[in-house]
Write a protein that holds these residues in place. Structure first.
Motif, PDB file in Angstrom:
ATOM      1  N   LYS A   1      58.642  37.981 -11.496  1.00  0.00           N
ATOM      2  CA  LYS A   1      57.486  38.885 -11.472  1.00  0.00           C
ATOM      3  C   LYS A   1      57.896  40.277 -10.992  1.00  0.00           C
ATOM      4  CE  LYS A   1      53.709  35.626 -10.716  1.00  0.00           C
ATOM      5  NZ  LYS A   1      52.666  35.185  -9.781  1.00  0.00           N
ATOM      6  N   ILE A   2      58.689  40.312  -9.921  1.00  0.00           N
ATOM      7  CA  ILE A   2      59.140  41.596  -9.379  1.00  0.00           C
ATOM      8  C   ILE A   2      60.028  42.316 -10.385  1.00  0.00           C
ATOM      9  CG2 ILE A   2      60.576  42.653  -7.588  1.00  0.00           C
ATOM     10  CD1 ILE A   2      59.536  40.424  -5.708  1.00  0.00           C
ATOM     11  N   GLU A   3      60.933  41.566 -11.005  1.00  0.00           N
ATOM     12  CA  GLU A   3      61.829  42.153 -12.000  1.00  0.00           C
ATOM     13  C   GLU A   3      61.039  42.739 -13.174  1.00  0.00           C
ATOM     14  OE1 GLU A   3      65.789  40.712 -14.373  1.00  0.00           O
ATOM     15  OE2 GLU A   3      64.085  39.337 -14.355  1.00  0.00           O
ATOM     16  N   ASP A   4      60.059  41.991 -13.655  1.00  0.00           N
ATOM     17  CA  ASP A   4      59.251  42.464 -14.777  1.00  0.00           C
ATOM     18  C   ASP A   4      58.485  43.735 -14.415  1.00  0.00           C
ATOM     19  OD1 ASP A   4      60.167  40.366 -16.309  1.00  0.00           O
ATOM     20  OD2 ASP A   4      58.295  39.210 -16.217  1.00  0.00           O
ATOM     21  N   LYS A   5      57.921  43.778 -13.219  1.00  0.00           N
ATOM     22  CA  LYS A   5      57.191  44.975 -12.785  1.00  0.00           C
ATOM     23  C   LYS A   5      58.128  46.180 -12.689  1.00  0.00           C
ATOM     24  CE  LYS A   5      52.972  43.646 -12.301  1.00  0.00           C
ATOM     25  NZ  LYS A   5      51.910  44.202 -13.120  1.00  0.00           N
ATOM     26  N   PHE A   6      59.334  45.964 -12.164  1.00  0.00           N
ATOM     27  CA  PHE A   6      60.309  47.056 -12.041  1.00  0.00           C
ATOM     28  C   PHE A   6      60.697  47.571 -13.420  1.00  0.00           C
ATOM     29  CE2 PHE A   6      64.597  48.747 -11.863  1.00  0.00           C
ATOM     30  CZ  PHE A   6      64.494  49.655 -10.824  1.00  0.00           C
ATOM     31  N   VAL A   7      61.015  46.666 -14.333  1.00  0.00           N
ATOM     32  CA  VAL A   7      61.400  47.067 -15.688  1.00  0.00           C
ATOM     33  C   VAL A   7      60.246  47.807 -16.359  1.00  0.00           C
ATOM     34  CG1 VAL A   7      62.000  46.206 -18.000  1.00  0.00           C
ATOM     35  CG2 VAL A   7      63.145  45.266 -15.986  1.00  0.00           C
ATOM     36  N   GLU A   8      59.044  47.275 -16.206  1.00  0.00           N
ATOM     37  CA  GLU A   8      57.873  47.900 -16.823  1.00  0.00           C
ATOM     38  C   GLU A   8      57.646  49.312 -16.289  1.00  0.00           C
ATOM     39  OE1 GLU A   8      53.165  46.786 -17.460  1.00  0.00           O
ATOM     40  OE2 GLU A   8      54.200  46.004 -15.717  1.00  0.00           O
ATOM     41  N   ARG A   9      57.812  49.478 -14.995  1.00  0.00           N
ATOM     42  CA  ARG A   9      57.489  50.760 -14.374  1.00  0.00           C
ATOM     43  C   ARG A   9      58.596  51.803 -14.522  1.00  0.00           C
ATOM     44  NH1 ARG A   9      54.551  51.607  -8.622  1.00  0.00           N
ATOM     45  NH2 ARG A   9      54.364  53.852  -8.792  1.00  0.00           N
ATOM     46  N   TYR A  10      59.862  51.380 -14.378  1.00  0.00           N
ATOM     47  CA  TYR A  10      60.944  52.360 -14.288  1.00  0.00           C
ATOM     48  C   TYR A  10      61.906  52.377 -15.474  1.00  0.00           C
ATOM     49  CZ  TYR A  10      59.418  52.670  -9.455  1.00  0.00           C
ATOM     50  OH  TYR A  10      58.669  52.834  -8.323  1.00  0.00           O
ATOM     51  N   LEU A  11      62.009  51.317 -16.241  1.00  0.00           N
ATOM     52  CA  LEU A  11      63.056  51.251 -17.257  1.00  0.00           C
ATOM     53  C   LEU A  11      62.553  51.185 -18.692  1.00  0.00           C
ATOM     54  CD1 LEU A  11      65.417  48.737 -15.420  1.00  0.00           C
ATOM     55  CD2 LEU A  11      65.545  51.230 -15.428  1.00  0.00           C
ATOM     56  N   ALA A  12      61.308  50.771 -18.891  1.00  0.00           N
ATOM     57  CA  ALA A  12      60.776  50.649 -20.251  1.00  0.00           C
ATOM     58  C   ALA A  12      60.428  52.028 -20.799  1.00  0.00           C
ATOM     59  CB  ALA A  12      59.548  49.755 -20.259  1.00  0.00           C
ATOM     60  N   HIS A  13      60.721  52.209 -22.070  1.00  0.00           N
ATOM     61  CA  HIS A  13      60.341  53.443 -22.748  1.00  0.00           C
ATOM     62  C   HIS A  13      58.868  53.363 -23.139  1.00  0.00           C
ATOM     63  CE1 HIS A  13      64.794  54.001 -24.035  1.00  0.00           C
ATOM     64  NE2 HIS A  13      64.597  54.454 -22.817  1.00  0.00           N
ATOM     65  N   GLU A  14      58.319  54.483 -23.505  1.00  0.00           N
ATOM     66  CA  GLU A  14      56.911  54.553 -23.900  1.00  0.00           C
ATOM     67  C   GLU A  14      56.629  53.593 -25.057  1.00  0.00           C
ATOM     68  OE1 GLU A  14      53.129  55.842 -23.318  1.00  0.00           O
ATOM     69  OE2 GLU A  14      54.852  56.627 -22.203  1.00  0.00           O
ATOM     70  N   GLY A  15      55.640  52.720 -24.887  1.00  0.00           N
ATOM     71  CA  GLY A  15      55.247  51.784 -25.924  1.00  0.00           C
ATOM     72  C   GLY A  15      56.139  50.555 -26.049  1.00  0.00           C
ATOM     73  N   GLU A  16      57.127  50.437 -25.195  1.00  0.00           N
ATOM     74  CA  GLU A  16      58.072  49.314 -25.244  1.00  0.00           C
ATOM     75  C   GLU A  16      57.605  48.207 -24.294  1.00  0.00           C
ATOM     76  OE1 GLU A  16      62.877  49.189 -25.369  1.00  0.00           O
ATOM     77  OE2 GLU A  16      62.012  50.140 -23.597  1.00  0.00           O
ATOM     78  N   SER A  17      57.627  46.976 -24.764  1.00  0.00           N
ATOM     79  CA  SER A  17      57.235  45.862 -23.897  1.00  0.00           C
ATOM     80  C   SER A  17      58.357  45.546 -22.915  1.00  0.00           C
ATOM     81  CB  SER A  17      56.917  44.619 -24.733  1.00  0.00           C
ATOM     82  OG  SER A  17      58.102  44.073 -25.267  1.00  0.00           O
ATOM     83  N   VAL A  18      58.042  44.755 -21.917  1.00  0.00           N
ATOM     84  CA  VAL A  18      59.031  44.372 -20.910  1.00  0.00           C
ATOM     85  C   VAL A  18      60.173  43.591 -21.571  1.00  0.00           C
ATOM     86  CG1 VAL A  18      59.406  42.972 -18.834  1.00  0.00           C
ATOM     87  CG2 VAL A  18      57.370  44.387 -19.016  1.00  0.00           C
ATOM     88  N   GLU A  19      59.822  42.678 -22.472  1.00  0.00           N
ATOM     89  CA  GLU A  19      60.844  41.882 -23.145  1.00  0.00           C
ATOM     90  C   GLU A  19      61.760  42.753 -23.995  1.00  0.00           C
ATOM     91  OE1 GLU A  19      57.517  41.068 -23.283  1.00  0.00           O
ATOM     92  OE2 GLU A  19      57.630  39.498 -21.775  1.00  0.00           O
TER      93      GLU A  19
END
Length: 80
Positions: free
Chosen positions: A45-63
């Motif tokens: 859960k923490i990893e997904d939130k971090f990826v979503e907030r800081y590493l995902a590009h605009e419109g890109e899903s966590v996966e």
């Protein structure tokens, strides 16, 4: 005759000890698996939130972001 009773008593004791050990072992393994699943689930859960907030590009899903990051990391490792 006496020897036979001792052998039977010994086998009965051995059976009870073995069953007790197996029950205890199952309980410990079950408890460990519950803790492990809780920890891994919390980390995910923490990893997904971090990826979503800081590493995902605009419109890109966590996966999609995780797949992209993994591919980028493999490319970096292949260059070395």
């Amino acid at each position: 005759m006496s020897r036979s009773k001792l052998v039977e008593a010994n086998e009965k004791i051995a059976k009870n000890v073995t069953e007790g050990f197996n029950n205890m072992s199952d309980g410990v393994v079950s408890g460990y698996k519950k803790i492990e699943n809780a920890v891994v689930g919390g980390y995910t859960k923490i990893e997904d939130k971090f990826v979503e907030r800081y590493l995902a590009h605009e419109g890109e899903s966590v996966e999609e972001a995780k797949a992209r990051l993994k591919k980028e990391q493999e490319e970096l490792n292949n260059r070395k």
